[in-house]
Design a protein around this motif. Structure first.
Motif: not given
Length: 511
Positions: A269-273, A327-329, A492-496, A500-503
């Motif tokens: 599962v990838y996530y897009q902001p 699980r991510f939440i 992008v994958p969860e780690k990436d 992105v969020l931190k940046k």
């Protein structure tokens, strides 16, 4: 004899020899084709043999008991009532043999090494007839056309394969195939009369020589499905060689990759902001499934998702994605960086499930996820296919606090009914629609008006496909509430995604 007595002639044992031969032949044939026989068929065959054998033994021991013919009659009734149900074999609209009968007939042909030729005929304009003239006219047209096709084949050699596609079966290398094609083409060049309406019918044709072109029933089904969805060509008779075998082979390989990924948790599962204009930061994300196979490499979603929807595997994939999102939440990392909810897509097939609410609530309960942290995206196509079931599911889940977004708005199924009757909180503008506003002034005005209308309905707009600063400024200027696209990040994958969020959320986003 003249007194009414029953006597056996000298050649009477010959009938038993013939019967024993047929009995053995039937048993051997049934065992050899066991994989094609249902449990009901096997039960009927077993009952037929058992009853006949018992009747023969009884009559041989008691010659005055004439039970053989009675037992045979009972067996024939059994076959008629259990195996020859007309509803199972006949399409009620066209009165031709149906898809199931066609597949069974072809399987038997392949198993017995019998060569045959198929002429496929499809009416690509049928949906237009349905919209223009209504269902009664369209059904009458199908019935009239199927009756006409029986001018060229026997009753058992004509099939209706659904989706306005017909099949006529001929012996191998029959000259009648070409003659039939030309005759139908000539007939269709004239007006077709249905009641008081005269209309023109266009048709597509394809010839398949079996087993030269297609050597098994499964591949034959794939060829026919490709013919059904192929762009219409009404000027010539297509051959099976016109459809690239690579397509069938690729589909089979992708299906195997899907099965393997489901067994081994090979999906990712990838996530897009999703950026909020009012808060000037990323507040949400869309969970998107990705598939990378060891043999095939990366398989794009637009390729494997339609296949998964057709073979039913999309239900397992959808459940997997929803669990991963929960699980991510639950981890809380995204929440601590500003993520308020995660958007998860629901497929058409999932929307058709009457137990969808129970499934999703059970997963959220297992991961201790608040329903308000979930937003389910539903396409307009799903709303068209399952309006009643979907309305019930959406309203029930909304009562629990789940948010809903109408995805791909403006791609061809737009209907104000869905906006007014269903509790959608977000409306997502498909990226192709968004891009159009940068190509023409008319498209720009239309999208600007659409955004204004939806906002007056107290719904929020998510613009997809934003890739540069100019597009961002334009959509924000129109009043879009949320922005999604490569300008902020590709999926992008969860780690990436966390990076992105931190940046972005630890400093003001420049817009």
């Amino acid at each position: 004899d003249s007194q009414g007595g029953y006597h056996r002639g000298t050649l009477q044992p010959f009938t038993y020899i013939v019967a024993i031969y047929y009995l053995i032949f039937g048993i051997v044939y049934a065992m050899g084709n066991r994989s094609m026989l249902s449990r009901q068929v096997v039960t009927s065959i077993t009952a037929f043999i058992s009853m006949t054998v018992v009747a023969v033994i009884v009559q041989m021991i008691n010659k005055h008991l004439l039970v053989e013919c009675f037992a045979a009659s009972v067996c024939m009734l059994l076959i008629m009532f259990t195996l020859q149900s007309q509803d199972d074999m006949i399409d009620q609209g066209t009165k031709m043999l149906n898809w199931s009968s066609f597949v069974n007939r072809c399987s038997i042909k392949y198993a017995s090494a019998s060569d045959f030729t198929l002429l496929l005929i499809r009416i690509p304009d049928f949906k237009m007839f349905m919209k223009t003239f209504g269902g009664r006219f369209s059904n009458s047209l199908l019935r009239s056309f199927s009756d006409y096709l029986y001018n060229f084949v026997n009753l058992g050699d004509g099939f209706y394969l659904e989706d306005e596609c017909f099949a006529l079966m001929f012996p191998k290398d029959s000259e009648k195939v070409g003659e039939t094609y030309r005759a139908i083409r000539k007939k269709l060049s004239e007006n077709w009369n249905i009641g008081t309406v005269d209309t023109l019918i266009t048709a597509c044709f394809m010839r398949i020589d079996c087993p030269e072109d297609v050597d098994n029933a499964d591949m034959l089904v794939d060829f026919i499905e490709q013919f059904k969805h192929r762009e219409p060509e009404t000027e010539r008779l297509l051959h099976a060689t016109d459809i690239n075998f690579y397509d069938s082979k690729r589909r089979s390989e992708v299906e195997n990759a899907i099965d393997k990924a489901l067994d081994n948790r090979g999906f990712e599962v990838y996530y897009q902001p999703i950026y909020s204009s009012s808060r000037n930061k990323i507040v949400s994300c869309e969970a998107l499934v990705r598939l990378k196979d060891e043999k095939l490499g990366f398989i794009p979603p637009q390729e494997f998702i339609p296949i998964a929807e057709e073979n039913g595997k999309i239900l397992k994939i959808g459940k997997y994605v929803f669990e991963e999102a929960c699980r991510f939440i639950k981890k809380g990392v995204g929440t601590s960086l500003g993520i308020e909810y995660v958007q998860v897509n629901l497929s058409v097939v999932q929307c058709m499930q009457s137990d969808l609410v129970e499934q999703l609530l059970s997963i959220m309960d297992r991961y201790k996820v608040d329903p308000s942290s979930i937003c389910l995206e539903v396409t307009e196509t799903a709303a068209v296919y399952t309006p009643h079931i979907m309305e019930k599911n959406i309203k029930t889940l909304s009562d629990y606090g789940v948010k809903f977004a109408l995805d791909d708005y403006g791609t061809g199924y737009s209907n104000m009914t869905y906006l007014l009757s269903l509790p959608f909180r977000f409306i997502k503008l498909e990226k192709e629609i968004v891009w159009e506003c940068f190509k023409s002034e008319k498209a720009h005005i239309a999208i600007e008006s659409t955004v204004a209308m939806i906002k007056k309905l107290n719904m929020q707009i998510v613009a997809e496909g934003i890739e540069d600063k100019h597009q961002l400024d334009t959509l924000l200027g129109m009043g879009c509430d949320f922005i999604q696209g490569y300008y902020f990040s590709k999926p992008v994958p969860e780690k990436d995604f966390i990076e992105v969020l931190k940046k972005n959320n630890t400093q003001a986003v420049t817009v």
